[in-house]
Structures are given as C-alpha cells and as structure tokens.
Design an enzyme around this catalytic site. Structure first.
Site, mmCIF file in Angstrom:
data_model
loop_
_atom_site.group_PDB
_atom_site.id
_atom_site.type_symbol
_atom_site.label_atom_id
_atom_site.label_comp_id
_atom_site.label_asym_id
_atom_site.label_seq_id
_atom_site.Cartn_x
_atom_site.Cartn_y
_atom_site.Cartn_z
ATOM 1 N N CYS A 150 14.989 50.138 71.281
ATOM 2 C CA CYS A 150 16.631 49.782 71.379
ATOM 3 C C CYS A 150 16.778 49.198 70.488
ATOM 4 C CB CYS A 150 16.359 49.007 72.621
ATOM 5 S SG CYS A 150 15.664 50.412 74.132
ATOM 6 N N CYS A 207 14.162 58.899 73.845
ATOM 7 C CA CYS A 207 14.599 58.831 75.483
ATOM 8 C C CYS A 207 15.856 59.355 74.725
ATOM 9 C CB CYS A 207 14.426 57.111 75.844
ATOM 10 S SG CYS A 207 15.625 56.215 74.150
#
Lengths: 140, 174
Positions: A106, A37
C-alpha cells in the site's frame, strides 16, 4: 486486521479527498493500481509559479492502509518542491503508519502515485515550453 | 508423486482451458483414496503421510479450480513469476476504467440504485469472460506469457470490482 492508531485516524478522517481538473496545466495526475489486491489510487498535485506543491488531492479505492497511505502523502506533499517530493520513500510512509509487512504494498502504491503525478506534471510543463517555440518556428 | 505438478496430479494437461468436470472427478477419486477412514488401522507414519497427501490434493484442486490462480500457476510452470507487489504501472486507460467503475458503485450504493448495480454486474461478468477467453488464447494457443501475465493482473482488478458490486448488492437487498 489490527490497524495502527494513525491508519485508523487517516481512514476515519481522510485528508484532501477529491480531485482537481486534470486538464489544468499546473496539475499533475498519477494513477496507479496494485495487482496484488486490485486497489486503485489517484493522486493529484497542484504547483504554484515557483514550482512548489501548494495543494494535493487523492481518491483511493482500497483497504484502510491504502487510504491512509495516500491521505498521509497529500499532507506531506504540500509545501514541497517536485525534487523534494521525489525523495518520499515508501519506507517513510510504512514507518509513519506502522504498516505490517502484508500492507507494505500500500505504501509502495502511494510512492508510485507521487512519482506518476510528478512525471505527468513535468511532461505537461515540457509541452507548454515547446509550444511557443514551435509557433515561433512556424511563423518564420 | 508429491513433486508432481498440479495438473499431472489430476491427469490433466497443463493448460488454462481445462475440463472442470474431469478435474472434479479426479479430485474426488484422489480424496477418497487418501481419506482418513481408510487409514484407521494404519501406522502413525502412514496416517501422517495420508494427511500430507490430502492437504496436497486440496491445495492443487483449489488452485486449478480458480481461473486466476490457475493462470498464475501456469505462468509459474513456464518460469514467469508475477511480482505483483512491485508492479503498480497498469495501462492508464485500464486504471481510469477501474476508477470509473468504483465511482459508479459508490454512487449506486448511496442512491440505493439496484438497477445500476445489476447492470454493472452484468458488464463486469461480460468483461471477465472476455478477459478469460483472451487469457486462454494467450496461454494455450500463442504461448505469449508476457501478455498473459498482464491479463492475470487485470483479472485481479476486475475480480475486486465484482466483489465490490456483490457487497453493494447484498447491502441493498437487506
């Protein structure tokens, strides 16, 4: 995207945002990035003479989950030894924040940032020990 | 033909540097062939088949049109899967640069400094062009897929920075 209440809390009130000088000998800096990302995360730990993490700072450019993951670990890190800090797993972070599967990376980022910061600190400390030894040798 | 790779579908050789005009042309031609209007009187089975085709053609086109997706697909064809989720260790200098760019964008946003953003945008465009050029050489000339995989990851970061700049510019121009 529906964030959990804990993610929102960390996102809106991030803890321990900022930096230490990365040249300080008791500061370890971990920089990691997520190619999935394009998020980047910097995590810093500061240890005292007993080897306990007394403070932590982060700076994350990314989505809410990446910010929350790094904010959360700065809280978890305080008061831990380096060995204890090494045991923090991305699954613990994901569980605490109730991250959905697409945001697991994440938490991986945050775990890797901890490991990178510890590795950086240990490398620094190893060098600090070597230096006097070398000076002694040179003097002989 | 549904098993054909995306490049073959449009009559192109598998490569990073492609003739985009030819791609567009081949895409339009194929789209016209499977257009629902041509199947108005067809059987339900044929209609379904044409729909599957249209989807397939669209997906292939979107992949090849975008340099990042094209490079990733090309690596896949060569047996290189990029495990982006599991890979967080980019070169330190590169990450430092990403951090600096993001900080600069944040500062410029706060101080409403349009000039800085425009200059950053130009710098990013330049970096991305250079990276795409290097990617083309690695994929098409040297066949160095390991390097190409790393460049694909880098390109993703640069795209993100550019997106951030564009968002900041939109904000300031309002």
């Amino acid at each position: 995207m529906a964030y959990s209440a804990k993610v929102l809390d960390h996102y809106e009130n991030p803890r321990n945002v900022g930096s230490f000088s990365k040249d300080e000998k008791n500061v370890g800096t971990g920089m990691v990035g997520a190619p999935a990302c394009g998020d980047v995360m910097k995590l810093q730990i500061k240890v005292n003479d007993e080897g306990i993490i007394e403070d932590a700072r982060f700076k994350t450019y990314g989505c809410g989950s990446a910010i929350a993951s790094s904010s959360l670990v700065t809280e978890w890190l305080k008061g831990k030894t380096l060995d204890e800090a090494m045991t923090i797993k991305n699954s613990d972070i994901a569980e605490e924040l109730a991250l959905p599967p697409v945001k697991i990376h994440c938490s991986v980022l945050a775990e890797d940032a901890i490991k990178a910061a510890i590795a950086d600190l240990r490398q620094k400390q190893a060098k600090n020990v070597e230096t006097p030894a070398c000076t002694a040798t040179c003097k002989e | 033909m549904l098993q054909q790779n995306h490049f073959a579908l449009f009559g192109l050789k598998p490569a990073f540097e492609i003739d985009t005009a030819r791609l567009d042309q081949a895409y339009r031609k194929l789209q016209a062939e499977v257009h629902p209007d041509r199947y108005a009187t067809a059987t339900a089975q044929e209609k379904l088949q044409s729909l599957a085709w249209a989807t397939r053609i669209n997906e292939a086109y979107q992949t090849l049109k975008n340099p990042l997706l094209r490079a990733r697909y090309l690596l896949q064809l060569h047996g290189f899967e990029i495990h982006e989720g599991a890979n967080t260790a980019m070169p330190a200098e590169f990450l430092m640069q990403q951090m600096e760019w993001r900080e600069a964008i944040e500062d410029a946003r706060h101080t409403r400094n349009l000039n800085t953003l425009v200059a950053l945008n130009r710098e990013l465009e330049h970096e991305m062009e250079a990276l795409k050029h290097a990617l083309g050489t690695a994929l098409d000339v040297r066949g160095d897929y390991a390097s190409a995989a790393e460049m694909v990851c880098k390109l993703r970061f640069l795209e993100k920075v550019r997106d951030e700049i564009e968002l900041a510019l939109e904000d300031l121009e309002q």
